[in-house]
Scaffold this active site. Structure first.
Site, PDB file in Angstrom:
ATOM      1  N   GLY A  19       1.095  53.117  72.752  1.00 29.80           N
ATOM      2  CA  GLY A  19       0.707  54.495  72.502  1.00 29.80           C
ATOM      3  C   GLY A  19      -0.015  55.111  73.676  1.00 29.80           C
ATOM      4  N   ASP A  20      -0.158  54.360  74.755  1.00 32.87           N
ATOM      5  CA  ASP A  20      -0.837  54.863  75.955  1.00 32.87           C
ATOM      6  C   ASP A  20      -0.186  54.191  77.157  1.00 32.87           C
ATOM      7  OD1 ASP A  20      -2.838  55.997  77.722  1.00 32.87           O
ATOM      8  OD2 ASP A  20      -4.157  56.172  75.975  1.00 32.87           O
ATOM      9  N   ASP A  21      -0.861  54.207  78.300  1.00 34.64           N
ATOM     10  CA  ASP A  21      -0.286  53.621  79.505  1.00 34.64           C
ATOM     11  C   ASP A  21       0.017  52.145  79.299  1.00 34.64           C
ATOM     12  OD1 ASP A  21      -0.717  56.064  80.940  1.00 34.64           O
ATOM     13  OD2 ASP A  21      -2.828  55.490  81.160  1.00 34.64           O
TER      14      ASP A  21
END
Length: 482
Positions: free
Chosen positions: A262-264
Site C-alpha cells: 500500500g506504499d513504497d
C-alpha cells in the site's frame, strides 16, 4: 505350596521385586508413547552463520493453536538460548502451526527459523506491545507525537542475527491496526513487523510477511544487512505498509524479493528535518537487485522523503514494477536538508505506470513547525539507464526546488511506451539540470540529448560493495519437538 513355607522376609522381597518390574514396564510404555509423540524435523538454510545449539518453541510451552498467547514462550526461549551466544550460537525452530504472539526481542548470535507451515500471528492485545521512545533522527512518532509500539520481531544492539525459514509466514493481522489508525484511536505509532536498531550483521531471508500494521522491514542505525528472497503482501490501499525501509544504514543488500504494498515497495530513509540533520547518519552503500513490485499508489523505489541525514551510493538493477505509480521517486522539500547523491539505476522493466521517473521538491510533510526552511537538500548525480516501460501515463515529472536545482541528472537508453490516454506532454521539468541519450519520447529541454554516442554516459559502478562479498554458509539440522 512352596510360597506357604517362605519366610516373611522372602515374601516381602518378592513383592517389592514384582512392583518394581511393573513400574518399569509402565514407565517404559509411557516413555515409548512420549517418544512416539515427538516429531523429528530436519531443516536447512544458507546463512551468514550456522548455530551450535537448537531448540523448538514447543520446548518452552509454545502452543500453535492460533488462540494461545506465545509471547512469554518466545521470550523465555530466546532468553534461555542467549546463554549459548559465546558457545556456537543458538537457533529457535518454529514448527508448523499458528503461533499467536505479541512483540518479542531477539539476541545476538541467534537464528529464528520458521517451518513452511508455521505462521506467526501478531497479537491484537495492546498490552503485548511495549512502547518505545521516538527515534532520535525523527523526533516523534509518525502516527502520533508520542512513542511507538515495539515491532513484532525486534532487536537492538545485536550482532549476527538471522530471521529465516522455508517461506514460513509472519502475519501482522494489520486490519485491526489500520482501522484504529483511520479512526484516530492509537496513542502511539503502529508497530513494524521486523525492526533492528544499532545492530550489525543481520540476515532476513525466505519468509513471507503479510498484512503488516505499518512498515514491514525496518533496519535503522545498522550495518551489514542482507534481505534476500522474501515476499511481502498487503492490500494496495493499506496505510503506510512500505516493504523494506533501510534507514540510516550502511552496507545493505536487498535482492530476489516480491512486494505488493500500500506504499513504497522500498523506501530509503535517514531521518526527518531538523532531527535527521542533527543526528547526521546517512544511508549509504545500498544494493537493490531483482525486485518485483506492485504498488498502484506509490513507488517501486523511493528515496526519502525522510532523507535529512543523507542518502548516497544506491545501486539498483533488474527492477520490475507492474501497475505501480512510479519506478524511482525522489521525495524531498525545503527544510529537509541532507542530500541524495550518487544514485545508480539500470535495467528497469515497467508495466502500467503513472510516471516512470518522478522527483519531488515540494513534499511538505514535516515533523513539526521547528524545521529550518533554509535547510535545502542537495540532489545530484542521479543516473538512470537501460529502462523499458509500457502503458505509462507520463514519462517523467521532475520538479526541483527554485534556487536549489537538482543537478547532474543522467538518463540514457530509455524507451517508454505511452498509454492510450497518456498526458499530451510526456515530460514536465522545472529546476533541474542534466543530460540524456537515446531516450524516447523526447525529454524536456532541461535534459538535452547528447546523441547515441553518449548512451553509456550514465554511470553504474563496476566495483562491488563489501556487502556483495559476503559468502553464505550451508546449515543443516535436525530437531525433536512435540
Amino acid at each position: 505350596m512352596e510360597l506357604l513355607w517362605m519366610s516373611p522376609m522372602r515374601i516381602q522381597v518378592t513383592r517389592i521385586a514384582t512392583v518394581l518390574v511393573l513400574v518399569a514396564l509402565i514407565l517404559g510404555l509411557r516413555g515409548a508413547e512420549a517418544r512416539k509423540g515427538r516429531i523429528l524435523d530436519s531443516f536447512e538454510y544458507t546463512g551468514i552463520s550456522c548455530r551450535g545449539h537448537t531448540a523448538s518453541i514447543t520446548d518452552f510451552g509454545g502452543v500453535g493453536d492460533g488462540k494461545t498467547s506465545n509471547t512469554k514462550a518466545f521470550q523465555d526461549a530466546i532468553n534461555h538460548l542467549s546463554h549459548y551466544a559465546s558457545d556456537g550460537g543458538a537457533q529457535l525452530y518454529v514448527p508448523a502451526g499458528k503461533w499467536l504472539t505479541g512483540s518479542f526481542s531477539l539476541t545476538s548470535h541467534f537464528t529464528l527459523y520458521l517451518h513452511k507451515d508455521a505462521v506467526l500471528l501478531a497479537s491484537q492485545d495492546l498490552k503485548e506491545w511495549p512502547v518505545l521512545k521516538p527515534l532520535p533522527s525523527y523526533g516523534r512518532g509518525r502516527d502520533a507525537a508520542a512513542g511507538r509500539f515495539t515491532s513484532l520481531i525486534f532487536g537492538t544492539n545485536l550482532t549476527d542475527v538471522i530471521v529465516t525459514g522455508a517461506n514460513g509466514t509472519i502475519d501482522g493481522q494489520g486490519a485491526f491496526w489500520w482501522q484504529n489508525f483511520h479512526k484516530g484511536k492509537l496513542k502511539y505509532t503502529r508497530p513494524y513487523l521486523i525492526e533492528f536498531m544499532y545492530s550489525d550483521k543481520i540476515q532476513i531471508s525466505n519468509v513471507t510477511l503479510l498484512n503488516s500494521p505499518n512498515w514491514n522491514v525496518h533496519p535503522v542505525y545498522s550495518s551489514n544487512i542482507l534481505v534476500q528472497g522474501i515476499t511481502i503482501i498487503a492490500p494496495v490501499k493499506s496505510p503506510n505498509t512500505d516493504g523494506i525501509n533501510p534507514d540510516s544504514c550502511t552496507n545493505v543488500r536487498i535482492e530476489d524479493s516480491y512486494i505488493v504494498s500500500g506504499d513504497d515497495c522500498i523506501a530509503v530513509k535517514s531521518g526527518w528535518d531538523e532531527y535527521g540533520i542533527s543526528y547526521g547518519m546517512p544511508t549509504k552503500q545500498l544494493v537493490i537487485r531483482r525486485l518485483t513490485c506492485i504498488s498502484p499508489y506509490s513507488a517501486a523505489i523511493a528515496l526519502g522523503s525522510e532523507m535529512s541525514g543523507g542518502i548516497q551510493d544506491v545501486r539498483a538493477e533488474d527492477i520490475t514494477a507492474v501497475n505501480t505509480e512510479s519506478g524511482v521517486r525522489i521525495k524531498t522539500a525545503r527544510g529537509r536538508g541532507g542530500y541524495v547523491k550518487d544514485i545508480y539505476v539500470k535495467g528497469m522493466t515497467l508495466h502500467t505506470m503513472k510516471w516512470v521517473f518522478w522527483m519531488t521538491g515540494n513534499y511538505k510533510a514535516h515533523a513539526d513547525s521547528h524545521y529550518d526552511p533554509n535547510a535545502l537538500p542537495v540532489i545530484q548525480g542521479i543516473n538512470y539507464r537501460d529502462v523499458v516501460a509500457d502503458n505509462a501515463s507520463m514519462a517523467a515529472r521532475l520538479e526541483g526546488i527554485e534556487g536549489d536545482p537538482f543537478t547532474q541528472i543522467c538518463i540514457s537508453n530509455v524507451t517508454i511506451g505511452m498509454a492510450t490516454k497518456a498526458k499530451k506532454v510526456p515530460w514536465t521539468c522545472t529546476d533541474i539540470e542534466g543530460i540524456t541519450s537515446k531516450v524516447s519520447p523526447r525529454p524536456c529541454d532541461l535534459l538535452p540529448d547528447q546523441g547515441p554516442k553518449k548512451i553509456t554516459a550514465c554511470d553504474f559502478p563496476a566495483e562491488p560493495l563489501s556487502i556483495d562479498k559476503v559468502v553464505l554458509k550451508s546449515c543443516t539440522y535436525k530437531v525433536n519437538h512435540m
